[in-house]
Motif scaffolding. Sequence first.
Motif, PDB file in Angstrom:
ATOM      1  N   ALA A  22      40.069  39.219  44.424  1.00 46.33           N
ATOM      2  CA  ALA A  22      40.570  40.267  43.533  1.00 46.33           C
ATOM      3  C   ALA A  22      39.719  41.110  42.878  1.00 46.33           C
ATOM      4  O   ALA A  22      38.493  40.741  42.462  1.00 46.33           O
ATOM      5  N   THR A  56      38.327  41.963  39.909  1.00 49.17           N
ATOM      6  CA  THR A  56      38.525  41.373  38.702  1.00 49.17           C
ATOM      7  C   THR A  56      37.774  41.785  37.374  1.00 49.17           C
ATOM      8  O   THR A  56      36.535  42.283  37.636  1.00 49.17           O
ATOM      9  N   GLU A  62      42.632  44.260  39.614  1.00 49.63           N
ATOM     10  CA  GLU A  62      43.886  43.497  40.152  1.00 49.63           C
ATOM     11  C   GLU A  62      43.836  42.164  39.384  1.00 49.63           C
ATOM     12  O   GLU A  62      44.950  41.483  39.573  1.00 49.63           O
ATOM     13  N   ALA A  63      43.019  41.844  38.491  1.00 48.94           N
ATOM     14  CA  ALA A  63      43.317  40.673  37.462  1.00 48.94           C
ATOM     15  C   ALA A  63      42.268  40.741  36.590  1.00 48.94           C
ATOM     16  O   ALA A  63      41.215  41.436  36.593  1.00 48.94           O
ATOM     17  N   LEU A 105      50.234  41.653  36.080  1.00 47.08           N
ATOM     18  CA  LEU A 105      48.647  41.720  36.486  1.00 47.08           C
ATOM     19  C   LEU A 105      48.458  40.063  36.296  1.00 47.08           C
ATOM     20  O   LEU A 105      48.503  39.336  35.174  1.00 47.08           O
ATOM     21  N   PRO A 106      47.733  39.396  37.271  1.00 49.64           N
ATOM     22  CA  PRO A 106      47.109  38.056  37.283  1.00 49.64           C
ATOM     23  C   PRO A 106      46.190  38.111  35.819  1.00 49.64           C
ATOM     24  O   PRO A 106      45.210  38.737  35.728  1.00 49.64           O
ATOM     25  N   LEU A 107      46.431  37.070  35.186  1.00 47.70           N
ATOM     26  CA  LEU A 107      45.619  36.677  34.058  1.00 47.70           C
ATOM     27  C   LEU A 107      45.187  35.380  33.872  1.00 47.70           C
ATOM     28  O   LEU A 107      45.835  34.571  33.859  1.00 47.70           O
ATOM     29  N   SER A 108      43.878  35.285  33.600  1.00 47.17           N
ATOM     30  CA  SER A 108      43.216  33.942  33.456  1.00 47.17           C
ATOM     31  C   SER A 108      42.745  33.843  31.953  1.00 47.17           C
ATOM     32  O   SER A 108      41.595  34.696  31.649  1.00 47.17           O
ATOM     33  N   ALA A 162      40.759  33.731  38.022  1.00 45.01           N
ATOM     34  CA  ALA A 162      41.312  35.308  38.168  1.00 45.01           C
ATOM     35  C   ALA A 162      41.217  35.588  39.461  1.00 45.01           C
ATOM     36  O   ALA A 162      41.818  36.425  39.974  1.00 45.01           O
ATOM     37  N   TYR A 163      39.851  35.336  39.924  1.00 40.63           N
ATOM     38  CA  TYR A 163      39.399  36.299  40.920  1.00 40.63           C
ATOM     39  C   TYR A 163      40.364  35.804  42.226  1.00 40.63           C
ATOM     40  O   TYR A 163      40.585  36.565  43.142  1.00 40.63           O
ATOM     41  N   MET A 170      43.202  34.391  42.172  1.00 42.85           N
ATOM     42  CA  MET A 170      44.758  34.123  41.765  1.00 42.85           C
ATOM     43  C   MET A 170      45.757  34.949  42.871  1.00 42.85           C
ATOM     44  O   MET A 170      46.550  34.745  43.504  1.00 42.85           O
ATOM     45  N   PRO A 171      45.258  36.399  42.954  1.00 43.34           N
ATOM     46  CA  PRO A 171      46.003  37.219  44.041  1.00 43.34           C
ATOM     47  C   PRO A 171      46.202  36.672  45.347  1.00 43.34           C
ATOM     48  O   PRO A 171      47.033  36.638  45.897  1.00 43.34           O
TER      49      PRO A 171
END
Length: 694
Positions: free
Chosen positions: A81, A83, A157-158, A187-190, A212-213, A215-216
């Motif tokens: 993603a 990121t 994207e994250a 939104l994907p969040l780490s 995070a990178y 996750m999607p």
Amino acid sequence: MATTWRVGVDIGGTFTDIVLLGSDGTVHTRKISSSVDDYARAIVDGLAALLAETGIAGHAIAEVRHGTTVASNAILEHKGARTALITTRGFRDVLEIRTLRMPRLYDIAWDKPPPLVERRLRRVVDERIDARGRVERPLDPVAAEAVVRALLDEGIEAIAICLLHAYANPAHETLLAGIVRRLAPDLPLSVSSEVLPEIKEYERTSTTVINAYVMPVVARYLRRLRSGLDRAGVPARLSLMQSNGGLMAAEAAAARPMHIIESGPAGGVIGAQAVARIHGLSDIITFDMGGTTAKAATIESGVVARAAEYSVGAGIMVGSRLLTGAGYLLKVPAIDLAEVGAGGGSLVRVDAAGALKVGPESAGAVPGPVCYDSGGTEPTITDANVILGYLNPCHLVGGAVKLNADKARAVFERRVAAPLGLDLARAAHGAHLIAASNMIRAIRAVSSERGRDPRRFALFAFGGNGPLFACGMAEALGMRRVIVPPSPGLFSSFGLLYAETEHHYARSFRCLTRALDLAALNEAWESLADQALQQLAAEGFRGEAARLERTAALHYHGQSFELAVPAPDGRIDAAGVRALEEAFGAEHERTYGHRAGADEPVELVSIQVVGRGIRRDFTLPERTSTCRREAAIPQRRAYFGPASGWIETPVLRRGDLAQGADGPLIVEEYDATCLVLPGWRARIDEGANIVIDR
């Protein structure tokens, strides 16, 4: 009682391996081409075809277990993603500065891999928390929201959030995460304090960003796979193999994909552990050799050796394992594997100085070895093994692949034997021995470099090429027993079926053992245990089905690296602290050959809890039997070095070893060939494993 089934699926770049294991011990296998554009498609189509072929109903499948390279491929190909990273002012470039470790000490041309987050997407906030968790400079919510909005405007994207010392106090990260979830709830969040609340700034940042990178990417893949299985009439639960050798539910893997980055190689090691436990073997070294690489790991006293961190995309190990710094660092537990660039496709060449070299370059699946007759022009180890008579030109993969032995001989004569002034057999045997010596480095890396004597271990060999080299490697190392499991070429998929659900939790707790606050320590361990039990309960594991193990990472005060040791159960008191110190001292001596005196202060660095979920709905059989039947194979000449020369060698099936047989001999199967050298004796045990003793 009706038979229930587990499915193990392992994806490689060329083939997808599927294994069905029934509660009655019946095994069905299928090896199909991977669908690189959508790996899920090959799994669904292959499983549907296998179910139709065997007549097994989809609802009889209890669980689908999967080892995947989707996450690691996304990192290697830089297809994750887009990121963003939010960090503390002054720490924007942690991902580029790294730890200043160099994987190649004398290579001034070596370049660090590019960060997974480009600099323009790395933004800072003005805040500061010290190492004890005290707020020195509060985070301004208005300024923080402005940073988040600016990143959202970039079309990211994250997001990864990693603030200085958030492991000691996550308040500022929690505030930032709340802003992100309010402004962009999907939104994907780490967040570092959620995924890795441990000291060491680069390691924590790198791990949070990697999570995070991918996750999607992982979430999309798992949705496609789940949808495909449902359409195929297989509503079974889906579990993913973790890098540490445990399983996790697909939903948990989508939320924490950092744990499945290196899930592929783990299955075979866990399968070896299960087979060894069933047959009373406590100490083994696993050896997995495929077409490109060979990997080794240790299982000591029944326990798989694990590393606290590893690098993704660091390439194969070409020197000492102490030369680190390549790739992208992940600080999560993983099976401690050593890898070398030696496989069936490894190229054989004579260098400018007239020395014979093998690998690490490989012919790969395309064009492959010359004997595949698919356009390959460079001699490989597989070509050498065909010349030596070890491989049957008419039998590879059950006869599905025909090998052109004449082409292999011609290219080896022209490119290797003639330049070295050797006859063809000597040249091919020399290449075979050099490949074996390269792979021995991997075994030494996980044994003697870790303070373990390989001679007291058995060598457990699998992979398409592992059984072909195992005997010679064991002989060179002074090992006296080799074990080859059933279906060795599919064993990584097979091993998935023996894994248990695991969740690992850790947090920093840095303090000299002589000054420990025992109440705070016990409270911290109980907090981790609660997290583990809650996650296990959410996946259906309660009571006796949920088990906990504790470890502690310690070092001598002033050391940079720590060693993990088991921690006593129950509340830790003064006696428990002494037990930790003694366990650490013993491990330090075993690993490094010495230990400090009693007056040397020991420091606790971090604590860990592993939660294991034990399935009760599937009984693992102690004996398995494949449904594949193979015809008898005539004997053939094979070359065993200058001392023995060419020998008319019996070629057997696994079942022919019921009464035992002395080497030299060759055991041919659908997915692998096993070579037994002179001076060794082979038999099959009650679990259908080939046991070869010196």
